[in-house]
Write a protein that holds these residues in place. Structure first.
Motif, short mmCIF file in Angstrom:
data_model
loop_
_atom_site.label_atom_id
_atom_site.label_comp_id
_atom_site.label_asym_id
_atom_site.label_seq_id
_atom_site.Cartn_x
_atom_site.Cartn_y
_atom_site.Cartn_z
N PRO A 370 -27.09 -38.14 22.47
CA PRO A 370 -27.87 -37.29 23.39
C PRO A 370 -27.03 -36.63 24.47
N TRP A 371 -25.85 -37.15 24.76
CA TRP A 371 -25.00 -36.55 25.79
C TRP A 371 -23.96 -35.58 25.22
N VAL A 372 -24.08 -35.27 23.92
CA VAL A 372 -23.21 -34.28 23.28
C VAL A 372 -24.05 -33.06 22.92
N ARG A 373 -23.66 -31.89 23.45
CA ARG A 373 -24.40 -30.66 23.18
C ARG A 373 -24.04 -30.08 21.82
N ALA A 374 -22.72 -30.11 21.49
CA ALA A 374 -22.30 -29.49 20.23
C ALA A 374 -20.91 -29.96 19.85
N VAL A 375 -20.66 -29.99 18.54
CA VAL A 375 -19.31 -30.16 17.99
C VAL A 375 -19.06 -28.94 17.12
N ARG A 376 -17.96 -28.25 17.34
CA ARG A 376 -17.75 -26.98 16.65
C ARG A 376 -16.25 -26.72 16.49
N GLU A 388 -24.52 -31.48 30.73
CA GLU A 388 -24.16 -31.34 32.14
C GLU A 388 -24.69 -32.48 32.99
N ASP A 389 -25.10 -33.56 32.37
CA ASP A 389 -25.59 -34.74 33.08
C ASP A 389 -24.51 -35.24 34.05
N PRO A 390 -24.81 -35.33 35.36
CA PRO A 390 -23.80 -35.78 36.33
C PRO A 390 -23.22 -37.15 36.01
N ALA A 391 -24.03 -38.05 35.47
CA ALA A 391 -23.53 -39.37 35.14
C ALA A 391 -22.49 -39.29 34.02
N VAL A 392 -22.74 -38.43 33.03
CA VAL A 392 -21.78 -38.24 31.95
C VAL A 392 -20.50 -37.61 32.50
N ALA A 393 -20.65 -36.63 33.39
CA ALA A 393 -19.49 -35.97 33.98
C ALA A 393 -18.63 -36.96 34.76
N GLU A 394 -19.28 -37.86 35.49
CA GLU A 394 -18.53 -38.85 36.27
C GLU A 394 -17.76 -39.80 35.36
N ARG A 442 -18.32 -41.86 22.66
CA ARG A 442 -19.44 -42.81 22.52
C ARG A 442 -19.56 -43.69 23.76
N ARG A 443 -18.48 -43.95 24.45
CA ARG A 443 -18.53 -44.78 25.65
C ARG A 443 -19.18 -44.07 26.83
N LEU A 444 -19.28 -42.75 26.76
CA LEU A 444 -19.80 -41.98 27.89
C LEU A 444 -21.29 -42.21 28.12
N GLY A 445 -21.96 -42.82 27.17
CA GLY A 445 -23.39 -43.08 27.32
C GLY A 445 -23.70 -44.17 28.32
N GLY A 446 -22.68 -44.85 28.80
CA GLY A 446 -22.90 -45.90 29.79
C GLY A 446 -22.99 -47.27 29.19
#
Length: 446
Positions: A370-376, A388-394, A442-446
């Motif tokens: 869910p925190w990945v918009r696209a792979v291209r 653009e989720d701030p938690a993902v950005a951090e 995958r670790r970016l999901g928290g």
């Protein structure tokens, strides 16, 4: 003569790979991405490279996922490129074409590029960089209309998210907001169009994008527009691959109004996307092509603008006064010729297509997160775009450091992880990059 080495406390920190903390002696480099007057919190000092691998001053080995800034197509440590430079320097290091005489390596390279050019009937203008190339192409496009029918066409179309350089003219058609800070509002002669990003626009966006182009021309007056400049694949914006039919449609609209099309292939040219040039694959059919970066694989600065038959006919008879001190630099041309030989001999464009397809397939499952918009991507020009989720950005701020510990150099991770490794990256190295990127994302999901 004793070779210079890093000295002092800052040098010790660099040698240790820790970066330079504030020292009594200021950090000596004004970093392009630094804050003036503030010491960099952490700076990686690279000392050696071979193939797709670089080593830092602590001896750490890292797979380079960026090829510098996409320029090092044939990889690091190519002795034959160093030999080509040394041999030419012993004969004639350089003599500017702008001064009048020509030199043999520049003539040979111009002939080679005219044969490779995706634009029929091309003639070559040499530069030192992509920015100089964009300046040259914009100038030639406007002059072409002036010479052809005496018209003044000061306006230029450019895509939102497009990156074309940092000199004044190139920056004007660049939409990177941070690069315009403190320089006033964007120039009024540039008409910006929506970036052709399928991930944001949804299915079948081409008709809407072409309708927007028609409206923009209607408002501005098409007789006042000299050219549209665009990257076949938008690099700095996130290696965005436009939807099928986009560039062919743009070409048709421009032809209806006699507007020239400039392809910025600084990032995509010379094999990066799996072809010598990206424009033909997308139906772009430009009038002028700007190149640099992989022309010499970054071993020495050089660029080239390829001007096709249509623009040349329009320019016929014009007394051109344009060039730079290093235009047609003999040593750079000798290196470029040797570099193009490597790309051709080792079939690196084909390798980029094959390795890139495997790497893209390995990364594609990340789109389920869910925190990945696209792979291209296309060839070895790939991207994983995050939300653009701030938690993902951090959390993404820690990704480059963790990747480096795993032996993979990823300088920036949010909002897009861009992957443009040297075209010589091995299958084992590419798999390692895929494994590390997959694990870290995958670790970016928290």
């Amino acid at each position: 003569m004793k070779p210079r080495t890093l000295a002092g406390a800052a040098g010790a920190d660099l040698r240790a790979g820790r970066g330079a903390a504030p020292q009594r002696r200021p950090y000596p480099v004004l970093l392009p991405r630094g804050v003036i007057g503030r010491e960099p919190a952490k700076t990686l000092c690279l000392v050696r490279g071979r193939g797709a691998v670089v080593w830092d001053s602590a001896g750490r080995q890292l797979i380079d996922t960026l090829a510098g800034l996409g320029q090092c197509a044939v990889g690091y440590g190519r002795a034959e490129l160093a030999d080509a430079a040394a041999a030419q320097m012993r004969e004639l290091s350089a003599f500017p074409l702008h001064a009048g005489p020509v030199n043999e390596p520049a003539l040979l390279l111009a002939q080679r590029l005219a044969e490779l050019s995706p634009v029929p009937g091309s003639r070559v203008s040499f530069t030192s960089s992509g920015s100089e190339g964009v300046e040259t192409a914009l100038k030639l496009a406007r002059l072409a209309h002036f010479q052809h029918d005496g018209s003044d066409r000061p306006l230029v179309l450019a895509l939102d998210g497009g990156y074309h350089g940092m000199t004044a003219g190139a920056l004007a058609v660049t939409t990177l907001a941070a690069a315009h800070r403190g320089l006033g509002p964007p120039p009024g002669h540039v008409i910006r169009l929506t970036r052709p990003d399928p991930a944001r626009l949804g299915p079948l966006p081409v008709p809407a994008l072409l309708a927007e182009l028609e409206r923009a021309l209607g408002r501005a007056g098409p007789h006042r527009v000299s050219a549209l400049i665009g990257e076949p694949v938008l690099g700095v914006a996130g290696n965005i691959v436009p939807p099928e039919g986009y560039w062919a449609g743009v070409r048709r609209v421009l032809d209806e109004h006699g507007i020239l099309l400039i392809a910025d292939e600084v990032a995509t040219g010379y094999g990066r996307t799996g072809d010598w040039f990206a424009a033909p694959r997308f139906g772009m059919h430009p009038d002028l092509v700007v190149t640099a970066k992989a022309l010499t694989s970054g071993y020495i600065p050089m660029g080239a603008v390829l001007t096709g038959a249509r623009a040349l006919r329009m320019l016929d008879g014009f007394p051109l006064l344009h060039g730079f001190t290093a235009s047609g630099h003999a040593t750079a041309a000798a290196v470029a010729l040797a570099n193009l030989d490597i790309i051709e001999r080792e079939r690196l464009a084909q390798r980029a297509a094959e390795t890139g397809a495997r790497l893209l397939a390995a990364l594609r499952p990340l789109e389920e997160l869910p925190w990945v918009r696209a792979v291209r991507g296309r060839g070895l020009m790939l991207a994983v775009e995050l939300t653009e989720d701030p938690a993902v950005a951090e959390r993404a701020r820690l990704l480059p450091g963790r990747a480096a510990e795993a032996g993979v150099l990823i300088p920036h991770a949010h909002p897009v992880i861009r992957l443009t490794p040297p075209l010589v990256i091995t299958d084992v190295q590419a798999q390692r990059v895929a494994d590390v990127v997959t694990g870290e994302v995958r670790r970016l999901g928290g």
